[in-house]
Enzyme design. Sequence first.
Site, PDB file in Angstrom:
ATOM      1  N   CYS A  65      42.272  36.320  42.380  1.00 20.12           N
ATOM      2  CA  CYS A  65      42.273  36.543  40.935  1.00 20.12           C
ATOM      3  C   CYS A  65      42.510  37.981  40.499  1.00 20.12           C
ATOM      4  O   CYS A  65      43.451  38.275  39.766  1.00 20.12           O
ATOM      5  CB  CYS A  65      40.953  36.059  40.344  1.00 20.12           C
ATOM      6  SG  CYS A  65      40.567  34.319  40.661  1.00 20.12           S
ATOM      7  N   HIS A 126      38.235  40.257  34.447  1.00 15.59           N
ATOM      8  CA  HIS A 126      38.143  40.438  35.899  1.00 15.59           C
ATOM      9  C   HIS A 126      38.936  41.633  36.414  1.00 15.59           C
ATOM     10  O   HIS A 126      39.484  41.608  37.517  1.00 15.59           O
ATOM     11  CB  HIS A 126      38.576  39.163  36.632  1.00 15.59           C
ATOM     12  CG  HIS A 126      37.993  39.068  38.012  1.00 15.59           C
ATOM     13  ND1 HIS A 126      38.474  38.202  38.986  1.00 15.59           N
ATOM     14  CD2 HIS A 126      36.964  39.727  38.606  1.00 15.59           C
ATOM     15  CE1 HIS A 126      37.772  38.342  40.095  1.00 15.59           C
ATOM     16  NE2 HIS A 126      36.846  39.254  39.889  1.00 15.59           N
TER      17      HIS A 126
END
Length: 454
Positions: A65, A126
């Site tokens: 990710c 993130h």
Amino acid sequence: MNPKISFGQNSPEKPHYNLVLIVADDLGYGDLGYTGSTQIKTPNIDRLAKTGIEFTQGYVSSAVCSPSRAGLITGVNQVEFGHDNNLAENQPGFDPEYLGMPLSQKTLPDLLKPHGYVSGLIGKWHLGKEPQFHPLKRGFDEFWGYTGGGHDYFEALPDGKGYKEPIESNFKTPAPLTYITDDVGNESVDFIRRHRDDPFFLFASFNAPHTPMQALEEDLALYQNIPDKKRRTYAAMIHRLDINVEKILAALDENGVRENTLVVFISDNGGPTDSNASINAPYRGQKGILLEGGIHVPFIFNFPAKYPSGLVSEQTVSSLDIVPTFLSLASEGTASMDEFSGIDLTPFLTGTQVTAKTREIKWKFTISRAIREGDWKLVSVPDRLPMLYNLSTDPSELNNVALENVEITQRLMKKLGDWEVSLPHPMFLEGAQWRKRQLSLYDFTYQLTQPRTN
């Protein structure tokens, strides 16, 4: 709160294009209707592909990710600025002040700002939890979402940590979560409504179908014929994602901006088949490794008013190409492309170039490195000889032909090695235990065909 926009949709001063980037999280390549699934129904994403440009050779720049998103939002291969590993807890010996995407890197919102764009991030970030890495300090004007790597679908707590961290917003007091996929969709719709007269960039960053495996009962009922509980839940989560993609497209229509809006849909990496029951068929591998299943993703560009409808392109493309392509559109072709690892895809989007061309793409993620050059792809990991595949005849990477093609193997290894030694040190590391796990994933047996349906 929002920047003053000097021209809008109805202004005669300057026409503009809106930009919408829809990113799924841990989506299996084979789990959409248009990519081959007969088990999971995704009519809205399928329609986006069929009325736009479907790139069959679409890649992301990393198999997990955070580094994938760092490349996606900058247009620069993230390992070239030290964002090699996934973001996790700070490791001994590293400075936590650097635990995020380096501040030296410009983001797409930074680059769009001189062209009058308002930028909004809805959902997952993130790219760093420390204040200096916050999306509102990285070019975004609006943020509704969370800064971590995943979130509970039903609950956010005021003092929560990890998947229960609070939802943040700089333009409203966040209401309690209903179901976070719906909430991201609804907030995206609201962003479009509020900025329909501005040139805007919307980053709709969905959590689905990342763990935890949580679905609505009404969606589970639609897939009660799937015997495996995790797979049933996963299918229901994809169904809800598809519904919210349609919400966003409908909002563009309802607010009169569909004609001048480019919509892109991708996943941030391949599906982690062992944790969310995804299927990357026909590709071998999964999230965390550089076989096709970890980095080959659904890749759709849709702009019917400007680009061809129903075009299927075999051009090799990368998520690194999204920033330069968006910037080229926003600047009407005047912006420099020199700083990017990716390329402006305009020739392929306009149909002026539709034949696949030889292109070289490199990857590095912790223990793994890979290179694709035309149809050849080489993968190198620490515990075995290099793996060489001809993707034109072996897309599932079942037949390692490195020893039968020693000259090609040596040439690609030399390119990879020269590149790797030119890279900076990683700015941070994830836990060492992940390296052993990633290595083991190269030996898993993966499902390469679609499941049978009743």
